[in-house]
Structures are given as structure tokens and as C-alpha cells.
Design an enzyme around this catalytic site. Structure first.
Site, PDB file in Angstrom:
ATOM      1  N   TYR A 155       0.836  -1.213   0.000  1.00 22.27           N
ATOM      2  CA  TYR A 155       0.000   0.000   0.000  1.00 22.27           C
ATOM      3  C   TYR A 155       0.874   1.268   0.000  1.00 22.27           C
ATOM      4  O   TYR A 155       0.466   2.318  -0.499  1.00 22.27           O
ATOM      5  CB  TYR A 155      -0.972  -0.013   1.190  1.00 22.27           C
ATOM      6  N   LYS A 162      -3.344   8.306   2.817  1.00 25.05           N
ATOM      7  CA  LYS A 162      -4.584   8.100   3.589  1.00 25.05           C
ATOM      8  C   LYS A 162      -4.430   8.599   5.022  1.00 25.05           C
ATOM      9  O   LYS A 162      -5.402   9.078   5.626  1.00 25.05           O
ATOM     10  CB  LYS A 162      -4.987   6.621   3.582  1.00 25.05           C
TER      11      LYS A 162
HETATM   12  P1  NAD Z   1     -11.932   3.862  -8.762  1.00 22.03           P
HETATM   13  O1  NAD Z   1     -10.751   3.707  -9.652  1.00 22.03           O
HETATM   14  O2  NAD Z   1     -13.236   3.403  -9.241  1.00 22.03           O
HETATM   15  O3  NAD Z   1     -12.064   5.365  -8.247  1.00 22.03           O
HETATM   16  C1  NAD Z   1     -10.957   6.227  -8.117  1.00 22.03           C
HETATM   17  C2  NAD Z   1     -11.375   7.527  -8.732  1.00 22.03           C
HETATM   18  O4  NAD Z   1     -10.368   8.531  -8.555  1.00 22.03           O
HETATM   19  C3  NAD Z   1     -11.640   7.414 -10.241  1.00 22.03           C
HETATM   20  O5  NAD Z   1     -12.930   7.862 -10.535  1.00 22.03           O
HETATM   21  C4  NAD Z   1     -10.621   8.355 -10.843  1.00 22.03           C
HETATM   22  O6  NAD Z   1     -11.098   8.985 -12.007  1.00 22.03           O
HETATM   23  C5  NAD Z   1     -10.459   9.340  -9.702  1.00 22.03           C
HETATM   24  N1  NAD Z   1      -9.268  10.178  -9.856  1.00 22.03           N
HETATM   25  C6  NAD Z   1      -7.965   9.816  -9.910  1.00 22.03           C
HETATM   26  N2  NAD Z   1      -7.193  10.907 -10.108  1.00 22.03           N
HETATM   27  C7  NAD Z   1      -8.031  11.976 -10.167  1.00 22.03           C
HETATM   28  C8  NAD Z   1      -7.860  13.371 -10.352  1.00 22.03           C
HETATM   29  N3  NAD Z   1      -6.650  13.925 -10.530  1.00 22.03           N
HETATM   30  N4  NAD Z   1      -8.955  14.176 -10.355  1.00 22.03           N
HETATM   31  C9  NAD Z   1     -10.206  13.651 -10.189  1.00 22.03           C
HETATM   32  N5  NAD Z   1     -10.431  12.346 -10.018  1.00 22.03           N
HETATM   33  C10 NAD Z   1      -9.360  11.515 -10.002  1.00 22.03           C
HETATM   34  O7  NAD Z   1     -11.513   3.069  -7.419  1.00 22.03           O
HETATM   35  P2  NAD Z   1     -12.195   3.007  -5.970  1.00 22.03           P
HETATM   36  O8  NAD Z   1     -11.558   1.838  -5.316  1.00 22.03           O
HETATM   37  O9  NAD Z   1     -13.661   3.082  -6.084  1.00 22.03           O
HETATM   38  O10 NAD Z   1     -11.624   4.301  -5.256  1.00 22.03           O
HETATM   39  C11 NAD Z   1     -12.441   5.291  -4.644  1.00 22.03           C
HETATM   40  C12 NAD Z   1     -11.842   5.687  -3.301  1.00 22.03           C
HETATM   41  O11 NAD Z   1     -11.990   4.593  -2.395  1.00 22.03           O
HETATM   42  C13 NAD Z   1     -10.350   6.012  -3.331  1.00 22.03           C
HETATM   43  O12 NAD Z   1     -10.081   7.078  -2.441  1.00 22.03           O
HETATM   44  C14 NAD Z   1      -9.726   4.734  -2.809  1.00 22.03           C
HETATM   45  O13 NAD Z   1      -8.435   4.948  -2.242  1.00 22.03           O
HETATM   46  C15 NAD Z   1     -10.753   4.385  -1.748  1.00 22.03           C
HETATM   47  N6  NAD Z   1     -10.693   3.020  -1.225  1.00 22.03           N
HETATM   48  C16 NAD Z   1     -10.706   1.956  -2.076  1.00 22.03           C
HETATM   49  C17 NAD Z   1     -10.641   0.678  -1.560  1.00 22.03           C
HETATM   50  C18 NAD Z   1     -10.637  -0.524  -2.478  1.00 22.03           C
HETATM   51  O14 NAD Z   1     -10.236  -1.600  -2.050  1.00 22.03           O
HETATM   52  N7  NAD Z   1     -11.097  -0.401  -3.706  1.00 22.03           N
HETATM   53  C19 NAD Z   1     -10.569   0.469  -0.179  1.00 22.03           C
HETATM   54  C20 NAD Z   1     -10.569   1.572   0.668  1.00 22.03           C
HETATM   55  C21 NAD Z   1     -10.630   2.860   0.138  1.00 22.03           C
END
Ligand code: NAD
Length: 255
Positions: A155, A162
């Protein structure tokens, strides 16, 4: 009448139908919210627009969170169309693939700054842009992960980002409480998404969660969506500055 009936807000971070933001969008829509959406670039617009439209969205705008002017333009448009808003969902993160693969000590200065800028600072800049049009009782929710608290293999820089995000939640909550605006994070368990595909050993994280979490399974976008409805609705009117775990109990069971 749904829990979010009469409330309007924006979701930033929808990429496709696997996105956590999509689970949140569906639950908020079902609860009666009116939602505006953003997309990062033209390639993603092709995926985001049909999804958003399928839930009746009328406002779908470009937003790269590294572009301050674009962020300002998004909230100016919301003000023009709606006047005020009630909620913001921040579900955005990015880090260079090599910085998630290489040993953490090899993280480049540029990679460090990029991850922190997109994944943590953007919550601060977005909150600043949203504030002038937030209603009293408004609520902001962002997405975090256990890697903020513990050194989780693979990570790396995202864990540092985070940690900064979670600290930002507390500082924003402390500042905005007197204005009756709440700021919280959901710390979600691992879910297969586009962003997750860049995280090292991701399948191993899913396997470990199934084996060791109290619920003995991974969690879903829908479950993060339901927790988001709680935090964004008046049900959570007394809750701010909190990191709300939606991880099947993994964080408390893993010593
Ligand atoms: P995802 O790829 O579907 O979403 C990530 C989003 O970030 C995308 O829509 C992307 O376009 C956007 N993004 C990246 N750079 C950007 C920028 N410069 N400007 C605007 N948008 C931007 O993946 P996800 O897993 O749904 O991620 C959403 C959130 O959830 C993130 O913060 C991620 O760290 C968090 N998260 C994910 C998980 C997991 O296991 N998937 C677990 C905990 C937290």
C-alpha cells in the site's frame, strides 16, 4: 420519503460500475438524493455519463482535482443550477504504479507529492470550494483504508496519503463544526476496482480478509454506499471527524 429526500450534492470519483462511488451513488439515489457527478477526463466521461444518466443525473461535469480552476468551476455551476448543496462525496485517489510496487523507501519526491496532492489535499481544496454553497447541516464524506493506520504490504505511499487524508478529516471537522458542517471518512475493506488494481498483492488482501475478518467475507460497494447514506443523512447529525470502518470488523480482529 427517503432519508436523503430533498438533499442535493455531488459525487467526485465515479469511474465505472465497479467504483465505490457507484455503490454510493445507487444508495444515495435510492434514498431520494439529487446527485451531480464529475469525471476525470474524456475517456472516463464515456463510462460516467451513461451511469449517472441512468440515475436521472442532470449535472455531469469535468473535474481533475489537481486543477483548482476546474474545481471552482464545478461548484460555481452547482450554485448556478441549485443555489445550495447538502453533501459532497470525495472518492478519489491516485499514486504511480511503481510507487506501489517498489520498496517504500524508493518512493520518488514527485510520486510522493502526486499521491498526497490527488488523494489527500484534494479533500481540503474541494471542501474550500464547496463551503460557500453548503447548507447548514451539510455533510462531507471521503474514502480511506486501513493502510493509513498500519504498514500494509504493497500500500506504501497510498498509506501515507490516507494518513494525511484522515488527519485532514479531523482538522476540517474541527474547523467546520461551528458552521454545522460535518466531515467524516469511511475506511473500507478491499474491493476490486480500477484503483485497487494498482495496489500490490491486492488479491491476497481479499483472501486475508475472507479468512480473518469476523464476518468471514469481503465487503461490497453497496455496503459502503449504505454507510455513506448514514453519514450524509440526518441520522448521523451528531457524528463528525470520525473514521468509520466498513471492513467486516477486520481492523479490530487483526492484532
Ligand atoms: P476507482 O478507480 O473506481 O475510483 C478512483 C477515482 O479517482 C476514479 O474515478 C478516478 O477517475 C479518480 N481520480 C484519480 N485521479 C483523479 C484526479 N486527478 N482528479 C479527479 N479524479 C481523479 O476506485 P475506488 O476503489 O472506487 O476508489 C475510490 C476511493 O476509495 C479512493 O479514495 C480509494 O483509495 C478508496 N478506497 C478503495 C478501496 C478498495 O479496495 N477499492 C478500499 C478503501 C478505500
Amino acid at each position: 420519503m427517503g432519508l436523503m429526500t430533498g438533499k442535493r450534492g455531488i459525487i467526485v470519483g465515479l469511474a465505472n460500475n465497479k467504483s465505490i462511488a457507484w455503490g454510493i451513488a445507487q444508495q444515495l439515489h435510492e434514498a431520494g438524493a439529487e446527485i451531480a457527478y464529475t469525471y476525470l477526463n474524456e475517456a472516463l466521461e464515456k463510462r460516467v455519463r451513461p451511469l449517472a444518466t441512468s440515475l436521472g443525473a442532470k449535472i455531469i461535469l469535468p473535474c481533475d482535482v489537481q486543477d483548482e480552476a476546474q474545481q471552482t468551476a464545478v461548484f460555481a455551476e452547482l450554485e448556478k443550477q441549485w443555489g445550495k448543496i447538502d453533501f459532497v462525496v470525495h472518492a478519489v485517489a491516485f499514486a504511480n504504479r511503481e510507487d506501489l510496487k517498489n520498496p517504500f523507501s524508493q518512493t520518488s519526491r514527485e510520486g510522493f507529492q502526486l499521491a498526497l496532492d490527488v488523494s489527500a489535499y484534494s479533500l481540503v481544496s474541494m471542501t474550500r470550494a464547496a463551503l460557500p454553497i453548503m447548507n447548514e447541516g451539510g455533510s462531507i464524506v471521503t474514502m480511506s483504508y486501513l493502510g493509513a493506520m498500519r504498514a500494509i504490504p504493497g500500500y506504501n505511499i497510498m498509506g501515507v496519503a490516507k494518513a494525511a487524508l484522515e488527519a485532514s478529516v479531523r482538522y476540517l471537522a474541527a474547523e467546520l463544526g461551528p458552521q454545522k458542517i460535518r466531515v467524516n471518512a469511511i475506511s473500507a475493506g478491499p474491493i476490486k476496482t480500477l484503483a485497487a488494481s494498482g495496489v500490490g498483492n491486492f488479491n491476497e488482501k481479499l483472501r486475508v480478509m475472507e479468512a480473518r475478518s469476523p464476518l468471514k467475507r469481503t465487503i461490497t460497494q453497496e455496503e459502503v454506499g449504505k454507510a455513506s447514506v448514514y453519514l450524509l443523512s440526518d441520522l448521523a447529525s451528531g457524528v463528525t471527524g470520525e473514521i468509520h470502518y466498513v471492513d467486516g470488523g477486520f481492523s479490530i480482529a487483526e492484532g
